[in-house]
Design a protein around this motif. Structure first.
Motif, PDB file in Angstrom:
ATOM      1  N   MET A  24       0.809  -1.212   0.000  1.00 51.75           N
ATOM      2  CA  MET A  24       0.000   0.000   0.000  1.00 51.75           C
ATOM      3  C   MET A  24       0.848   1.271   0.000  1.00 51.75           C
ATOM      4  O   MET A  24       0.328   2.369  -0.180  1.00 51.75           O
ATOM      5  N   GLU A  25       2.148   1.130   0.220  1.00 51.06           N
ATOM      6  CA  GLU A  25       3.048   2.271   0.100  1.00 51.06           C
ATOM      7  C   GLU A  25       3.398   2.547  -1.357  1.00 51.06           C
ATOM      8  O   GLU A  25       3.909   3.613  -1.693  1.00 51.06           O
ATOM      9  N   LEU A  26       3.110   1.574  -2.225  1.00 50.09           N
ATOM     10  CA  LEU A  26       3.445   1.683  -3.644  1.00 50.09           C
ATOM     11  C   LEU A  26       2.266   2.152  -4.490  1.00 50.09           C
ATOM     12  O   LEU A  26       2.463   2.646  -5.597  1.00 50.09           O
ATOM     13  N   CYS A  27       1.050   1.962  -3.986  1.00 41.33           N
ATOM     14  CA  CYS A  27      -0.140   2.293  -4.778  1.00 41.33           C
ATOM     15  C   CYS A  27      -1.376   2.245  -3.888  1.00 41.33           C
ATOM     16  O   CYS A  27      -1.307   1.820  -2.737  1.00 41.33           O
ATOM     17  N   THR A  28      -2.483   2.664  -4.446  1.00 43.50           N
ATOM     18  CA  THR A  28      -3.796   2.481  -3.807  1.00 43.50           C
ATOM     19  C   THR A  28      -4.564   1.459  -4.642  1.00 43.50           C
ATOM     20  O   THR A  28      -5.015   1.768  -5.743  1.00 43.50           O
ATOM     21  N   PRO A  29      -4.697   0.220  -4.143  1.00 42.71           N
ATOM     22  CA  PRO A  29      -5.383  -0.806  -4.932  1.00 42.71           C
ATOM     23  C   PRO A  29      -6.895  -0.678  -4.878  1.00 42.71           C
ATOM     24  O   PRO A  29      -7.469  -0.357  -3.829  1.00 42.71           O
ATOM     25  N   VAL A  30      -7.519  -0.906  -6.023  1.00 42.89           N
ATOM     26  CA  VAL A  30      -8.987  -0.958  -6.101  1.00 42.89           C
ATOM     27  C   VAL A  30      -9.361  -2.226  -6.855  1.00 42.89           C
ATOM     28  O   VAL A  30      -9.051  -2.363  -8.046  1.00 42.89           O
ATOM     29  N   ILE A  31     -10.010  -3.159  -6.155  1.00 41.79           N
ATOM     30  CA  ILE A  31     -10.441  -4.408  -6.779  1.00 41.79           C
ATOM     31  C   ILE A  31     -11.887  -4.243  -7.247  1.00 41.79           C
ATOM     32  O   ILE A  31     -12.764  -3.857  -6.463  1.00 41.79           O
ATOM     33  N   LEU A  64      -6.845 -15.912   4.760  1.00 38.07           N
ATOM     34  CA  LEU A  64      -5.907 -14.844   4.433  1.00 38.07           C
ATOM     35  C   LEU A  64      -6.118 -13.658   5.363  1.00 38.07           C
ATOM     36  O   LEU A  64      -7.248 -13.295   5.685  1.00 38.07           O
ATOM     37  N   ASN A  65      -5.012 -13.052   5.777  1.00 37.62           N
ATOM     38  CA  ASN A  65      -5.053 -11.955   6.744  1.00 37.62           C
ATOM     39  C   ASN A  65      -5.046 -10.607   6.033  1.00 37.62           C
ATOM     40  O   ASN A  65      -4.021  -9.941   5.924  1.00 37.62           O
ATOM     41  N   VAL A  66      -6.198 -10.214   5.500  1.00 41.96           N
ATOM     42  CA  VAL A  66      -6.328  -8.913   4.828  1.00 41.96           C
ATOM     43  C   VAL A  66      -7.607  -8.229   5.280  1.00 41.96           C
ATOM     44  O   VAL A  66      -8.605  -8.896   5.581  1.00 41.96           O
ATOM     45  N   ASN A  67      -7.568  -6.913   5.346  1.00 39.12           N
ATOM     46  CA  ASN A  67      -8.758  -6.126   5.657  1.00 39.12           C
ATOM     47  C   ASN A  67      -9.230  -5.434   4.384  1.00 39.12           C
ATOM     48  O   ASN A  67      -8.448  -4.745   3.726  1.00 39.12           O
ATOM     49  N   LEU A  68     -10.509  -5.617   4.056  1.00 35.86           N
ATOM     50  CA  LEU A  68     -11.061  -5.076   2.823  1.00 35.86           C
ATOM     51  C   LEU A  68     -11.953  -3.875   3.120  1.00 35.86           C
ATOM     52  O   LEU A  68     -12.725  -3.892   4.077  1.00 35.86           O
ATOM     53  N   HIS A  69     -11.828  -2.858   2.279  1.00 28.70           N
ATOM     54  CA  HIS A  69     -12.604  -1.630   2.439  1.00 28.70           C
ATOM     55  C   HIS A  69     -13.585  -1.519   1.273  1.00 28.70           C
ATOM     56  O   HIS A  69     -13.194  -1.221   0.141  1.00 28.70           O
ATOM     57  N   GLY A  70     -14.848  -1.797   1.535  1.00 31.02           N
ATOM     58  CA  GLY A  70     -15.855  -1.748   0.485  1.00 31.02           C
ATOM     59  C   GLY A  70     -16.234  -0.326   0.125  1.00 31.02           C
ATOM     60  O   GLY A  70     -16.418   0.525   1.009  1.00 31.02           O
ATOM     61  N   ILE A  71     -16.344  -0.045  -1.168  1.00 36.46           N
ATOM     62  CA  ILE A  71     -16.739   1.287  -1.641  1.00 36.46           C
ATOM     63  C   ILE A  71     -17.750   1.131  -2.775  1.00 36.46           C
ATOM     64  O   ILE A  71     -17.822   0.090  -3.430  1.00 36.46           O
ATOM     65  N   ASP A  72     -18.543   2.174  -2.980  1.00 33.16           N
ATOM     66  CA  ASP A  72     -19.529   2.169  -4.056  1.00 33.16           C
ATOM     67  C   ASP A  72     -19.168   3.123  -5.187  1.00 33.16           C
ATOM     68  O   ASP A  72     -19.743   3.060  -6.266  1.00 33.16           O
ATOM     69  N   LYS A  73     -18.207   4.026  -4.931  1.00 39.42           N
ATOM     70  CA  LYS A  73     -17.703   4.953  -5.934  1.00 39.42           C
ATOM     71  C   LYS A  73     -16.191   5.038  -5.809  1.00 39.42           C
ATOM     72  O   LYS A  73     -15.649   4.923  -4.709  1.00 39.42           O
ATOM     73  N   LEU A  74     -15.535   5.276  -6.940  1.00 40.39           N
ATOM     74  CA  LEU A  74     -14.073   5.302  -6.921  1.00 40.39           C
ATOM     75  C   LEU A  74     -13.519   6.452  -6.090  1.00 40.39           C
ATOM     76  O   LEU A  74     -12.421   6.332  -5.530  1.00 40.39           O
ATOM     77  N   LYS A 120      -9.822   7.316 -14.165  1.00 42.38           N
ATOM     78  CA  LYS A 120     -10.187   7.201 -12.756  1.00 42.38           C
ATOM     79  C   LYS A 120      -9.270   6.233 -12.029  1.00 42.38           C
ATOM     80  O   LYS A 120      -9.185   6.241 -10.791  1.00 42.38           O
ATOM     81  N   ILE A 121      -8.616   5.360 -12.787  1.00 46.53           N
ATOM     82  CA  ILE A 121      -7.505   4.562 -12.273  1.00 46.53           C
ATOM     83  C   ILE A 121      -6.319   4.801 -13.210  1.00 46.53           C
ATOM     84  O   ILE A 121      -6.490   5.207 -14.364  1.00 46.53           O
ATOM     85  N   ASP A 122      -5.120   4.580 -12.710  1.00 47.41           N
ATOM     86  CA  ASP A 122      -3.918   4.892 -13.491  1.00 47.41           C
ATOM     87  C   ASP A 122      -3.408   3.696 -14.284  1.00 47.41           C
ATOM     88  O   ASP A 122      -2.875   3.856 -15.383  1.00 47.41           O
ATOM     89  N   VAL A 123      -3.534   2.512 -13.728  1.00 48.61           N
ATOM     90  CA  VAL A 123      -3.084   1.281 -14.386  1.00 48.61           C
ATOM     91  C   VAL A 123      -4.083   0.181 -14.064  1.00 48.61           C
ATOM     92  O   VAL A 123      -4.862   0.279 -13.104  1.00 48.61           O
ATOM     93  N   LEU A 124      -4.036  -0.878 -14.862  1.00 47.72           N
ATOM     94  CA  LEU A 124      -4.945  -2.012 -14.673  1.00 47.72           C
ATOM     95  C   LEU A 124      -4.137  -3.305 -14.650  1.00 47.72           C
ATOM     96  O   LEU A 124      -3.297  -3.542 -15.518  1.00 47.72           O
TER      97      LEU A 124
END
Length: 347
Positions: A35-42, A58-68, A116-120
């Motif tokens: 997360m220091e390298l980018c802001t991921p959006v799945i 898996l030990n990850v915390n997910l942040h749900g969003i409805d808009k980018l 709205k995103i920089d890379v895919l």
């Protein structure tokens, strides 16, 4: 203006949910330093990914969003592309699951088009279960080629090993008929430009492999080298492109000859990908060169045979993330230096 690393928006299409895509994606971001390298959006559904992460332990915390614009730095953001539940079964090729893979991919591509995103980075899909009236493309690359500007080219990369293709998903008995001077010019110019702007190679040296065994043996085993490849390569060389060949493909990689060049161009899919995947040891990346936007993917498929077992290696997906970010930074620097040539002399 160059973004700070953590503000680079990295979009991820989730791929086939019955395969290993969700596992390699989430494993990649188990390391909080990512997360220091980018802001991921799945691009998926947060409830489904939360369910899958528990199944995979898996030990990850997910942040749900409805808009980018709700995406937060330092978080693994999941954009809810759909709301409904999806019946999943590890390792099963399911037409309905394929539809959600495409929903994710199409939404991510649209966000890429709109900046709205920089890379895919795309997780693996099944080329069989994605087919429908609305999506009749062989895979990611063909759709991106339609939606984005430029001419897409499959470019497999792993450190200094870079392999491009003159033809990609073409049946072997049709390859020769696809080889034309126009195609050779277009593909070599695309790779040459990509090496300059995406990989910071100042004067690219490119090797081209022959189509036939022993590169045709001067016309004894096939004529394509003499009638198509050699004349086209000479014209390009005379125009200043450092392009060499055609070389006999059988010993080119085993002898280490590829190390003398910045890229190698194979005439057909397996001629390039078999040696590439052998040498890259699962850390290879599929980069779609030639487009105005950046897209990478791992060099493997859905992995149905190991899906849900928690043993999928995420190395290639991680490398796809690193490569996408590196290319983004290279393009930003390239734009700065081409707009202000004095910057080059200051280095």
């Amino acid at each position: 203006m160059t973004k700070k690393a953590e503000n680079i928006m990295l979009g991820i299409s989730i791929g086939d949910l019955n395969g290993i895509g969700s596992e390699v994606v989430l494993k990649t971001f188990e390391d909080a330093r990512m997360m220091e390298l980018c802001t991921p959006v799945i691009f998926a559904n947060v409830k489904i990914l939360s369910y899958l992460k528990k199944q995979l332990n898996l030990n990850v915390n997910l942040h749900g969003i409805d808009k980018l614009d709700q995406a937060l730095t330092g978080k693994i953001n999941v954009l809810n592309v759909w709301r409904e539940g999806v019946n999943l079964e590890w390792g099963v090729e399911d037409e309905n699951v394929g539809k959600y893979a495409i929903k994710s991919f199409v939404a991510a591509t649209q966000a890429l088009k709109e900046d709205k995103i920089d890379v895919l980075v795309t997780a693996p899909i099944s080329k069989v279960n994605i087919q429908s009236e609305d999506f009749s493309f062989p895979g990611h690359t063909d759709y991106l080629n339609q939606e984005l500007n430029g001419d897409a080219l499959m470019f497999m990369v792993q450190d200094a090993l870079r392999v491009g293709l003159l033809t990609d998903h073409v049946p072997i008995n049709e390859v020769a008929s696809h080889l034309t001077e126009e195609l050779i010019f277009k593909k070599i110019k695309t790779i040459n430009q990509s090496l300059i702007q995406d990989f910071q190679v100042v004067k690219p040296k490119i090797a081209v492999l022959g189509l036939n065994p022993h590169s045709g043996d001067n016309g004894v085993i096939g004529k394509e080298e003499e009638t198509i490849l050699k004349p086209a390569l000479k014209k390009l060389f005379d125009k200043g492109y450092l392009v060499f060949g055609p070389y006999s493909a059988d010993g080119f990689f085993g002898s280490g000859q590829y190390e003398k060049y910045d890229a190698v161009i194979a005439t057909y899919h397996d001629q390039g990908l078999i040696p590439f995947k052998t040498l890259s040891f699962g850390k290879g990346v599929n980069y779609t060169a030639g487009l105005d936007k950046i897209r990478t993917s791992p060099d493997h498929g859905t992995g149905y045979d190991i899906a849900g077992k928690g043993i999928a290696d995420h190395s290639s997906f991680s490398e796809a993330v690193y490569t996408a970010l590196d290319i983004y930074k290279s393009r930003m620097e390239y734009q700065i230096t081409t707009q202000n040539p004095l910057k080059v002399k200051e280095k």
